[in-house]
Each structure stands twice: as C-alpha cells, then as structure tokens.
Design a protein around this motif. Structure first.
Motif, PDB file in Angstrom:
ATOM      1  N   ASN A  38       0.662  -1.243   0.026  1.00 48.97           N
ATOM      2  CA  ASN A  38      -0.076   0.098  -0.048  1.00 48.97           C
ATOM      3  C   ASN A  38       0.806   1.417  -0.102  1.00 48.97           C
ATOM      4  OD1 ASN A  38      -2.402  -1.407   0.063  1.00 48.97           O
ATOM      5  ND2 ASN A  38      -2.323  -1.692   2.251  1.00 48.97           N
ATOM      6  N   THR A  39       2.083   1.227   0.146  1.00 48.74           N
ATOM      7  CA  THR A  39       2.895   2.136   0.122  1.00 48.74           C
ATOM      8  C   THR A  39       4.155   2.256  -0.650  1.00 48.74           C
ATOM      9  OG1 THR A  39       4.363   1.501   2.026  1.00 48.74           O
ATOM     10  CG2 THR A  39       2.251   2.986   2.651  1.00 48.74           C
ATOM     11  N   ILE A  40       4.813   3.331  -1.049  1.00 46.40           N
ATOM     12  CA  ILE A  40       6.283   3.177  -1.901  1.00 46.40           C
ATOM     13  C   ILE A  40       7.122   4.227  -0.906  1.00 46.40           C
ATOM     14  CG2 ILE A  40       4.852   2.945  -3.994  1.00 46.40           C
ATOM     15  CD1 ILE A  40       5.519   6.069  -4.636  1.00 46.40           C
ATOM     16  N   LYS A  41       8.515   3.817  -1.371  1.00 47.64           N
ATOM     17  CA  LYS A  41       9.475   4.936  -0.809  1.00 47.64           C
ATOM     18  C   LYS A  41       9.835   6.010  -1.635  1.00 47.64           C
ATOM     19  CE  LYS A  41      10.801   1.838   2.630  1.00 47.64           C
ATOM     20  NZ  LYS A  41      10.629   2.160   4.030  1.00 47.64           N
ATOM     21  N   VAL A  42       9.749   7.139  -0.866  1.00 45.18           N
ATOM     22  CA  VAL A  42      10.095   8.300  -1.455  1.00 45.18           C
ATOM     23  C   VAL A  42      10.851   9.351  -0.671  1.00 45.18           C
ATOM     24  CG1 VAL A  42       9.058  10.602  -2.159  1.00 45.18           C
ATOM     25  CG2 VAL A  42       7.606   8.654  -2.205  1.00 45.18           C
ATOM     26  N   THR A  43      12.071   9.446  -1.282  1.00 48.25           N
ATOM     27  CA  THR A  43      13.281  10.381  -0.429  1.00 48.25           C
ATOM     28  C   THR A  43      13.197  11.491  -0.814  1.00 48.25           C
ATOM     29  OG1 THR A  43      14.659   8.227  -0.663  1.00 48.25           O
ATOM     30  CG2 THR A  43      15.788  10.348  -0.275  1.00 48.25           C
ATOM     31  N   PHE A  44      13.033  12.528  -0.037  1.00 52.04           N
ATOM     32  CA  PHE A  44      13.008  14.239  -0.157  1.00 52.04           C
ATOM     33  C   PHE A  44      14.600  14.568   0.329  1.00 52.04           C
ATOM     34  CE2 PHE A  44       8.755  13.048   0.717  1.00 52.04           C
ATOM     35  CZ  PHE A  44       7.970  13.805  -0.188  1.00 52.04           C
ATOM     36  N   THR A  45      15.069  15.333  -0.502  1.00 54.28           N
ATOM     37  CA  THR A  45      16.409  16.039  -0.168  1.00 54.28           C
ATOM     38  C   THR A  45      16.227  17.197   0.225  1.00 54.28           C
ATOM     39  OG1 THR A  45      17.584  14.770  -1.584  1.00 54.28           O
ATOM     40  CG2 THR A  45      18.686  16.683  -0.907  1.00 54.28           C
TER      41      THR A  45
ATOM     42  N   GLY B 292      20.167  20.000   2.219  1.00 51.86           N
ATOM     43  CA  GLY B 292      20.891  18.824   2.174  1.00 51.86           C
ATOM     44  C   GLY B 292      20.582  17.395   2.602  1.00 51.86           C
ATOM     45  N   GLU B 293      19.582  17.413   3.914  1.00 51.16           N
ATOM     46  CA  GLU B 293      19.497  16.457   4.560  1.00 51.16           C
ATOM     47  C   GLU B 293      18.399  15.568   3.707  1.00 51.16           C
ATOM     48  OE1 GLU B 293      17.152  14.940   8.846  1.00 51.16           O
ATOM     49  OE2 GLU B 293      17.629  17.135   8.186  1.00 51.16           O
ATOM     50  N   GLU B 294      18.870  14.290   3.530  1.00 47.51           N
ATOM     51  CA  GLU B 294      17.720  13.216   3.095  1.00 47.51           C
ATOM     52  C   GLU B 294      16.867  12.459   3.907  1.00 47.51           C
ATOM     53  OE1 GLU B 294      19.972  10.414   0.579  1.00 47.51           O
ATOM     54  OE2 GLU B 294      20.641  11.904  -0.825  1.00 47.51           O
ATOM     55  N   ILE B 295      15.533  12.649   3.636  1.00 46.45           N
ATOM     56  CA  ILE B 295      14.433  11.981   4.504  1.00 46.45           C
ATOM     57  C   ILE B 295      13.721  11.008   3.589  1.00 46.45           C
ATOM     58  CG2 ILE B 295      12.314  12.453   5.915  1.00 46.45           C
ATOM     59  CD1 ILE B 295      13.500  15.141   6.626  1.00 46.45           C
ATOM     60  N   THR B 296      13.819   9.758   3.985  1.00 45.41           N
ATOM     61  CA  THR B 296      12.981   8.774   3.023  1.00 45.41           C
ATOM     62  C   THR B 296      11.622   8.375   4.024  1.00 45.41           C
ATOM     63  OG1 THR B 296      14.899   7.856   2.374  1.00 45.41           O
ATOM     64  CG2 THR B 296      12.981   6.566   2.320  1.00 45.41           C
ATOM     65  N   VAL B 297      10.746   8.372   3.435  1.00 49.19           N
ATOM     66  CA  VAL B 297       9.213   8.232   4.134  1.00 49.19           C
ATOM     67  C   VAL B 297       8.372   6.993   3.180  1.00 49.19           C
ATOM     68  CG1 VAL B 297       9.344  10.519   4.962  1.00 49.19           C
ATOM     69  CG2 VAL B 297       8.078   9.902   2.767  1.00 49.19           C
ATOM     70  N   ASN B 298       7.559   6.770   3.758  1.00 49.82           N
ATOM     71  CA  ASN B 298       6.597   5.617   3.146  1.00 49.82           C
ATOM     72  C   ASN B 298       5.389   6.548   2.608  1.00 49.82           C
ATOM     73  OD1 ASN B 298       7.833   3.260   3.498  1.00 49.82           O
ATOM     74  ND2 ASN B 298       7.145   3.131   5.404  1.00 49.82           N
TER      75      ASN B 298
END
Length: 209
Positions: free
Chosen positions: A91-98, A102-108
């Motif tokens: 039901n979810t996918i991985k998304v990475t926000f920069t 410059g910090e990277e945050i990966t969320v569902n």
C-alpha cells in the motif's frame, strides 16, 4: 604307613579345592559390589529401574502442552507481523526528499496520495500554499532520476503555468501536488529547491484548516 599317606594327600587336595572355590566366590562377590550395590547381604542382584511417579508424568505433560501453546502463539504472531508488513509494502512506496539543507528524508508514501501530502504527513518541509489546487508553485520539486521522471504522466497546462513561476526551474521539475504515488515510481527521489515563489493566481482563496 602308605594308606595313611594317601589319606593325608586326599585331605590336602580337598582343602586346596575348597580354598580355590572360596577365592573365586569372593572375587565374584567383590566385582558385583563394585558395579551395583546388592539390595541385601549375599549375592548381587540386578538393580531395578526407578519407577516413574504420577507427578513426574503430569509435570512433563504440562511442560509439553505449554511449549506447544507458546510455539503456536509465537508462530501466529510472526505470521501476523509478516502479513502486516507485506500489506504495508503493497500500500505504500518509498519516497526520498532532499531538503534545502541537503538532508535526505525517506518516507512511506501511501499509494494514491500526492508527494506533497506525503511530505506533510511526515513533517518534511515542502510548502503547499494552495493545498494542491494548482494555484501556486510552492510545492515545486525536482525529480533527480530522469528515468523515473519519464514514467510520470505529462504535466497539464495549469501545472505548466504554475511551473513557469517556480524558482530554479529545471527540465525535471514538477509540482509535488501533481506527482501521485504509485508502484511504478517506487523509490523516487526529489529535491526541494532552496527557495519558493509564493504567487497565487487571481481569485484564489485558501481553504480553511
């Protein structure tokens, strides 16, 4: 004289024979004592195996039942956890926000939701002044992978109009509110520009929170 001598010899033989039998009996008795103590004075007897008592059988039976229950409970918990994790992955996918720093945050990101909504659900600093109504460009993001960008639906005219107002426009720029999470873009990486231009179209009224 001779008969008396013969009688003495016979008596000596009987004495020696009796002594030998006693010696053999002694060693036999001594050996049996070393292997298993006799139950009574006299010849050694075969030891009788200890009998199992009722409480021993009952205790072992309870231990087996308790082990089986614990095993079934553990297996059920593991299966339930695995099922929940599988459902979450589906039901979810991985998304990475920069972020701007410059910090990277990966969320569902829940499938069907926009990247802007996924960012707000996970406290990622992506603006959305018009709340996804295509009236501003504050949710502007840059898709880092060209191959993933090509999998996205083409931007509509309204989105392109808002992108013209965006700060730091690139060839892979899109509005976060228009990128919908789906399996084809699982693992997408987007960069949040260092600045935004908050220009709303004429007549836009923000929705109350």
């Amino acid at each position: 004289m001779y008969p008396k001598m013969m009688r003495s010899v016979s008596a000596l033989r009987r004495a020696l024979s009796s002594s030998s039998q006693c010696t053999r009996c002694f060693y036999s008795y001594y050996s049996s004592c070393m292997t298993s103590p006799p139950s009574s004075v006299g010849c050694a007897t075969t030891p009788t195996p200890a009998k199992k008592t009722f409480w021993m059988d009952e205790d072992l039976s309870l231990s087996r039942r308790s082990f089986r229950r614990s095993f079934r409970r553990s297996s059920a918990t593991s299966e339930s956890r695995s099922k929940d994790e599988t459902e979450t992955k589906k039901n979810t996918i991985k998304v990475t926000f920069t972020e701007k720093t410059g910090e990277e945050i990966t969320v569902n990101a829940e499938i069907g939701k926009s990247l802007m909504e996924a960012a707000h659900d996970n406290d990622v600093e992506l603006e959305g002044a018009c709340e996804g109504s295509l009236a501003c460009s504050t949710c502007h993001v840059v898709v880092e992978d060209q191959n993933v960008f090509d999998k996205l639906p083409e931007a509509c005219d309204d989105e392109n109009d808002m992108l013209d107002l965006a700060f730091g426009l690139t060839e892979t720029s899109r509005l976060g509110c228009q990128i919908i999470a789906k399996e084809e873009i699982d693992g997408i990486r987007v960069k949040i520009p260092a600045a935004t231009r908050n220009f709303a179209v004429d007549g836009f009224v923000p929705k109350p929170h």
